[in-house]
Design an enzyme around this catalytic site. Structure first.
Site, PDB file in Angstrom:
ATOM      1  CG  LEU A  87      43.380  32.414  27.567  1.00  0.00           C
ATOM      2  CD1 LEU A  87      44.481  32.204  26.532  1.00  0.00           C
ATOM      3  CD2 LEU A  87      43.411  31.300  28.591  1.00  0.00           C
ATOM      4  N   GLY A  88      43.572  36.318  29.264  1.00  0.00           N
ATOM      5  CA  GLY A  88      43.662  37.755  29.528  1.00  0.00           C
ATOM      6  C   GLY A  88      43.432  38.554  28.259  1.00  0.00           C
ATOM      7  CG  LEU A  92      38.955  38.362  22.128  1.00  0.00           C
ATOM      8  CD1 LEU A  92      40.259  37.681  21.775  1.00  0.00           C
ATOM      9  CD2 LEU A  92      38.914  39.748  21.494  1.00  0.00           C
ATOM     10  N   GLY A  93      34.291  36.897  22.284  1.00  0.00           N
ATOM     11  CA  GLY A  93      33.131  36.173  21.806  1.00  0.00           C
ATOM     12  C   GLY A  93      33.225  34.662  21.948  1.00  0.00           C
ATOM     13  CE  LYS A 104      41.165  26.525  30.835  1.00  0.00           C
ATOM     14  NZ  LYS A 104      41.933  26.767  32.051  1.00  0.00           N
ATOM     15  CD  GLU A 146      38.285  27.916  31.887  1.00  0.00           C
ATOM     16  OE1 GLU A 146      38.103  26.900  32.569  1.00  0.00           O
ATOM     17  OE2 GLU A 146      39.133  28.775  32.172  1.00  0.00           O
ATOM     18  CB  ALA A 207      36.142  35.501  37.144  1.00  0.00           C
ATOM     19  CG  ASN A 297      47.496  32.384  31.594  1.00  0.00           C
ATOM     20  OD1 ASN A 297      48.691  32.227  31.650  1.00  0.00           O
ATOM     21  ND2 ASN A 297      46.651  31.847  32.448  1.00  0.00           N
TER      22      ASN A 297
HETATM   23  N1  LIG Z   1      46.880  31.609  35.907  1.00  0.00           N
HETATM   24  C1  LIG Z   1      45.634  31.190  35.927  1.00  0.00           C
HETATM   25  O1  LIG Z   1      45.368  30.036  36.219  1.00  0.00           O
HETATM   26  C2  LIG Z   1      44.519  32.108  35.580  1.00  0.00           C
HETATM   27  C3  LIG Z   1      44.753  33.370  35.147  1.00  0.00           C
HETATM   28  N2  LIG Z   1      43.717  34.189  34.850  1.00  0.00           N
HETATM   29  C4  LIG Z   1      44.044  35.485  34.314  1.00  0.00           C
HETATM   30  O2  LIG Z   1      43.472  36.508  35.104  1.00  0.00           O
HETATM   31  C5  LIG Z   1      43.068  37.593  34.278  1.00  0.00           C
HETATM   32  C6  LIG Z   1      41.629  37.971  34.593  1.00  0.00           C
HETATM   33  O3  LIG Z   1      40.767  36.903  34.237  1.00  0.00           O
HETATM   34  P1  LIG Z   1      39.270  36.876  34.781  1.00  0.00           P
HETATM   35  O4  LIG Z   1      39.238  37.186  36.231  1.00  0.00           O
HETATM   36  O5  LIG Z   1      38.694  35.615  34.304  1.00  0.00           O
HETATM   37  O6  LIG Z   1      38.649  38.076  33.956  1.00  0.00           O
HETATM   38  P2  LIG Z   1      37.497  39.133  34.337  1.00  0.00           P
HETATM   39  O7  LIG Z   1      37.077  39.761  33.087  1.00  0.00           O
HETATM   40  O8  LIG Z   1      36.471  38.507  35.190  1.00  0.00           O
HETATM   41  O9  LIG Z   1      38.257  40.200  35.228  1.00  0.00           O
HETATM   42  C7  LIG Z   1      39.252  41.019  34.765  1.00  0.00           C
HETATM   43  C8  LIG Z   1      39.627  41.984  35.864  1.00  0.00           C
HETATM   44  O10 LIG Z   1      40.886  42.547  35.557  1.00  0.00           O
HETATM   45  C9  LIG Z   1      40.776  43.952  35.692  1.00  0.00           C
HETATM   46  N3  LIG Z   1      41.771  44.557  34.821  1.00  0.00           N
HETATM   47  C10 LIG Z   1      41.934  44.418  33.495  1.00  0.00           C
HETATM   48  N4  LIG Z   1      42.998  45.132  33.086  1.00  0.00           N
HETATM   49  C11 LIG Z   1      43.505  45.729  34.173  1.00  0.00           C
HETATM   50  C12 LIG Z   1      44.593  46.582  34.401  1.00  0.00           C
HETATM   51  N5  LIG Z   1      45.407  46.948  33.414  1.00  0.00           N
HETATM   52  N6  LIG Z   1      44.815  47.016  35.667  1.00  0.00           N
HETATM   53  C13 LIG Z   1      44.007  46.629  36.664  1.00  0.00           C
HETATM   54  N7  LIG Z   1      42.972  45.813  36.511  1.00  0.00           N
HETATM   55  C14 LIG Z   1      42.724  45.374  35.280  1.00  0.00           C
HETATM   56  C15 LIG Z   1      39.368  44.287  35.338  1.00  0.00           C
HETATM   57  O11 LIG Z   1      39.051  45.526  35.897  1.00  0.00           O
HETATM   58  P3  LIG Z   1      37.576  46.196  35.789  1.00  0.00           P
HETATM   59  O12 LIG Z   1      36.768  45.455  36.808  1.00  0.00           O
HETATM   60  O13 LIG Z   1      37.829  47.612  36.153  1.00  0.00           O
HETATM   61  O14 LIG Z   1      37.127  45.978  34.398  1.00  0.00           O
HETATM   62  C16 LIG Z   1      38.635  43.142  36.009  1.00  0.00           C
HETATM   63  O15 LIG Z   1      38.422  43.398  37.371  1.00  0.00           O
HETATM   64  C17 LIG Z   1      43.319  37.140  32.855  1.00  0.00           C
HETATM   65  O16 LIG Z   1      44.551  37.656  32.414  1.00  0.00           O
HETATM   66  C18 LIG Z   1      43.438  35.646  32.951  1.00  0.00           C
HETATM   67  O17 LIG Z   1      44.289  35.100  31.962  1.00  0.00           O
HETATM   68  C19 LIG Z   1      42.410  33.819  34.994  1.00  0.00           C
HETATM   69  C20 LIG Z   1      42.125  32.572  35.427  1.00  0.00           C
HETATM   70  C21 LIG Z   1      43.170  31.580  35.695  1.00  0.00           C
HETATM   71  C1  LIG Z   2      44.276  29.665  32.742  1.00  0.00           C
HETATM   72  C2  LIG Z   2      42.974  30.274  32.524  1.00  0.00           C
HETATM   73  O1  LIG Z   2      41.969  29.625  32.682  1.00  0.00           O
HETATM   74  C3  LIG Z   2      42.889  31.643  32.119  1.00  0.00           C
HETATM   75  O2  LIG Z   2      43.913  32.317  32.014  1.00  0.00           O
HETATM   76  O3  LIG Z   2      41.760  32.105  31.885  1.00  0.00           O
HETATM   77 MG   LIG Z   3      40.176  30.611  32.033  1.00  0.00          MG
END
Ligand SMILES: NC(=O)C1=CN([C@@H]2O[C@H](COP(=O)(O)OP(=O)(O)OC[C@H]3O[C@@H](n4cnc5c(N)ncnc54)[C@H](OP(=O)(O)O)[C@@H]3O)[C@@H](O)[C@H]2O)C=CC1
Ligand SMILES: CC(=O)C(=O)O
Ligand SMILES: [Mg+2]
Length: 760
Positions: A87-88, A92-93, A104, A146, A207, A297
């Site tokens: 998630l966000g 965490l492994g 899921k 995922e 991602a 999330n």
């Molecule tokens: N609503 C939904 O359906 C979904 C929501 N998400 C949410 O999106 C977020 C990212 O997930 P995901 O893409 O899989 O993770 P990744 O680890 O692939 O990417 C995280 C990205 O967020 C950036 N980032 C982290 N903290 C900050 C910040 N404070 N300011 C700016 N950029 C930041 C990172 O920057 P850097 O590249 O510099 O490390 C990186 O580019 C999560 O919170 C996840 O819960 C994900 C998938 C589905």
């Molecule tokens: C919803 C989801 O897949 C995520 O936050 O990573």
């Molecule tokens: Mg996800």
């Protein structure tokens, strides 16, 4: 609190303890595996295993496509993670990601009847991960990757797509992109914006973010109008720090260097980063009618309440289910895989993704069916700022999205088994969804809209107190804790429950000012039934069921729950002394059994011991009415040990008589009998009786007597793996529910919600 802010308030909240208990209760975790073929006899084993199993083995070796006919492959998806971006929450492994992956998997099952298993791969090495997954193709019809961090996820997905001949889909990339794009199309329409001139900032360049940006560019968004940011700020052309090729592909010429600078005047902002990343200043600086998708999330970049405090012209979405506009990949992955599996697609390509985007966006513009009305916060959701995307409980998703995806797969040439009759396919898909979950969700939602005061008669018990707290937490109304204050406080302290919160109220029967009114009321009811005034006094002073039932009878509470400390029939007798049955109705108990996607209502599981033929007919009428109120077209089977006269016997005769009484009453639901349970429930067995008037397997089972009703529901629960809710009391003039002794807090909350629903 301003109205806009109130509208944005989350409608459910769970405590950390509740979340841990939910995962730990019963069999730990959220999944189990069941056999779909009989495994009882030597013959079964010979067929399922050696020697019988050799036959499909050879068939598959000769023609691999037959694996879809003889194994689970065609309906089985692996949910695979290494836990590097859970998630966000971050990296965490693998092990810590398991609750999400199990989650899921159950969503696959719940929403689209796709079987799924979670696999956690304990390596951060990209090659090791690929090598682990690439050989798993024979087991699955699809791979759902995922929570794998960027940029590793891009390499992993790309290589696995090349290596495997089944769909490999990184949900956080494409699932999220599909839902966000659908929401964006609708938000742009509502704010009168053009895709080609809108300015968007995407915070996060991982991602989900990269995939979102790629998809909306493919749909016509101007590349120069999109600014990506990450932890180092704006991704501008020439930046070198913290870059990779996927970020570089989206670098733009801009003077902005920080997120704050980039967001000035922006029309849209996507948050795919981390909790709290958007400040109020940033949101204030956006253009008029800004579109804010804070999708991190479990906690978004900014909450809807925070936005509502500073702007009233925003379209706001989050990834959470407890706010309006949930932009979350749960709206996508179950249905996208459903469509892909059903045509045995080799991949999930762009055409299929765009078809899903369009189908989702279109659905939000249509009138919603009634079950969505109830499941949605507020009134009937209409396409608008508070409703830009369908809700996960929308029953139309299961037919709309897979059909669009399957058709696109066929049209783009990646379907190995094209579907000829799409209309029939859509009907089949609808039948895969059981309405009970959306019915329960609607029931909760309706109570939330008209919150009720429910008295928890045994509030000194810990699980009752937990249930009361959960009732209040879920904003279902006020939970009245009946009991002695000192004991209630002691129990709360033992359980670590804080009673100082809105929605909880303690009533101590000993010092209540209503005691005299209750005694008078009860004495008036019982004086001709052998009770003295002092008997009524004793019942009100000493018995919490009588006190609570009088509270409901005299309008001091809307509903009541009891049953933990006293057996069912005693509790019912207590209540019946204070409350009558509804005029023209019978009081009965209906149990709702949920088993493998199927729901049946069983009656009478609470009141009539040996019902007469006329009482059996009444029970059928009450149970059918209840099933209808829960969203089902009742098909009532009058059960016996015999079927249509064979073998004959006195008990069956009574059931046959009940059917004749129903014939005379000209009731408005399907019914037939007497019949045995297998005839009622199994379409093939029912076909042996072509004259049977039921149009399909029964969903309401009227039992010949209390013992068979009680025994069968308890066996269903203990041996059949069913979830049984109830018995739910039907036919009382006031809203009272009795749980079974030893019920868990979640059962008690369900009962309280059902009582509150009946009282609304
Ligand atoms: N609503 C939904 O359906 C979904 C929501 N998400 C949410 O999106 C977020 C990212 O997930 P995901 O893409 O899989 O993770 P990744 O680890 O692939 O990417 C995280 C990205 O967020 C950036 N980032 C982290 N903290 C900050 C910040 N404070 N300011 C700016 N950029 C930041 C990172 O920057 P850097 O590249 O510099 O490390 C990186 O580019 C999560 O919170 C996840 O819960 C994900 C998938 C589905
Ligand atoms: C919803 C989801 O897949 C995520 O936050 O990573
Ligand atoms: Mg996800």
């Amino acid at each position: 609190m301003p109205d806009t802010e109130k509208k944005q308030r989350p409608v459910t909240s769970v405590t950390d303890n509740e979340a841990l208990e939910f995962h730990a209760m019963g069999r730990p975790g959220k999944l189990e595996i069941n056999a779909t073929k009989p495994m009882a006899t030597q013959r079964d084993l010979s067929l399922a295993y050696s020697p019988g199993v050799a036959v499909p083995v050879k068939a598959i070796a000769a023609d691999p496509a037959t694996a879809y006919d003889y194994t689970t492959r065609g309906n089985m998806v692996a949910v695979i993670s290494n836990g590097t971006a859970i998630l966000g929450l971050g990296n965490l492994g693998a092990l810590a990601s398991k609750p999400v992956m199990e989650g899921k998997s159950v969503l696959f099952k719940r929403f689209a009847d796709v079987d799924s298993i979670d696999l956690e791969v304990d390596t951060e090495n990209v090659d090791e991960f690929i090598n682990c997954v690439r050989f798993l193709g024979p087991s699955f019809g699809g791979i759902n990757l995922e929570d794998i961090k960027a940029p590793d996820c891009f390499i992993i997905e790309q290589r696995l797509r090349e290596l495997m001949d089944i769909p490999v889909f990184h949900d956080d990339q494409h699932g999220t992109a599909i839902i966000a794009a659908a929401g964006l199309i609708n938000a742009l329409e509502l704010t009168g914006r053009d895709l080609k001139t809108t300015k968007l900032v995407c915070n996060g360049a991982g991602a989900a973010a990269i995939a979102c940006v790629e998809l909306i560019k493919a749909m016509g968004f101007a590349p120069e109008n999109i600014v990506l940011c990450d932890t180092k700020g704006v991704i501008y052309q020439g930046r070198t720090e913290g870059m990779n090729q996927w970020k570089s592909a989206h670098a733009v010429k801009t003077k902005a260097r920080t997120l704050e600078e980039a967001m000035k005047g922006a029309d849209v902002v996507f948050g795919l980063s981390q909790k709290g990343a958007f400040s109020e200043t940033m949101i204030r600086s956006m253009a008029d009618r800004p579109i804010i998708f804070a999708m991190a999330n479990p906690d978004p970049e900014i909450t809807p309440e925070e936005v509502a405090r500073i702007r009233d012209d925003a379209i706001m979405a989050t990834g959470r289910s407890d706010y309006p506009n949930q932009v979350n990949n749960v709206l996508g992955f179950p249905y996208i895989f459903r469509g892909a599996l059903d045509v045995r697609a080799t991949t999930i390509n762009d055409a299929m993704k765009i078809a899903a985007v369009q189908a989702l966006a279109n659905l939000a513009r249509e009138d919603v069916p009634d079950d969505v009305v109830a499941a949605y916060q507020g009134n009937r959701p209409r396409f608008g700022a508070q409703y830009i995307i369908p809700v996960p409980f929308d029953p139309r998703l299961i037919s709309a999205i897979p059909v669009a995806v399957a058709q696109a797969a066929i049209d783009s040439g990646v379907a190995r088994k094209p579907i000829v009759d799409m209309a029939a396919y859509a009907r089949e898909l609808s039948a895969r969804r059981d309405p009970i979950a959306s019915t329960l969700a609607s029931l909760y939602e309706r109570v939330r809209r008209r919150p009720k005061r429910v008295v928890f008669a045994e509030a000194e018990e810990e699980q009752v107190m937990r249930a009361a707290m959960s009732y209040a937490n879920q904003q279902l109304g006020t939970a009245i804790l009946l009991g002695r204050e000192d004991l209630i406080h002691a129990t709360a302290e033992r359980a670590g429950i804080d009673l100082n919160r809105p929605g909880l109220e303690i009533v101590n029967a000993r010092i209540s000012t209503r005691v005299e009114a209750y005694i008078d009321y009860l004495y008036a009811r019982l004086q001709r039934k052998g009770y003295l005034h002092r008997d009524a006094q004793r019942l009100i002073h000493q018995d919490r069921n009588h006190f609570a039932a009088c509270m409901v009878a005299l309008g001091d509470a809307d509903g009541m729950v009891t049953g933990i400390t006293r057996n069912y029939s005693t509790a019912l007798e207590d209540v019946r002394r204070c409350i009558d049955m509804k005029p023209g109705h019978q009081v009965i108990g209906v149990s709702v059994a949920l088993c493998r996607g199927r729901t049946v209502f069983v009656a009478d599981t609470a009141v009539h011991d040996m019902p007469s033929a006329a009482e059996l007919a009444d029970i059928a009428v009450e149970a059918a009415g209840f099933a209808r109120r829960m969203g089902y077209q009742p098909r009532v089977a009058m059960l016996a040990y015999s079927t249509f006269g064979h073998p004959s016997g006195e008990r069956s005769e009574r059931v046959r008589e009940a059917v004749k009484i129903l014939d005379k009453r000209r009731v408005d639901f399907e019914y037939d009998g007497e019949m045995a349970a297998d005839v009622a429930l199994n379409r093939k067995v029912m076909e042996q009786y072509p004259f049977c008037r039921l149009s399909g397997p029964a969903n309401v089972l009227v039992m010949p007597a209390f013992h068979s009703a009680s025994i069968s529901t308890k066996m269903l629960q203990e041996l059949g793996g069913s979830t049984v809710i109830g018995p739910i009391l039907v036919g009382l003039d006031k809203a009272v529910q009795i749980t079974s002794m030893g019920a868990k807090d979640s059962d008690i909350v369900n009962m309280a919600a059902i009582a509150a629903y009946a009282g609304s």
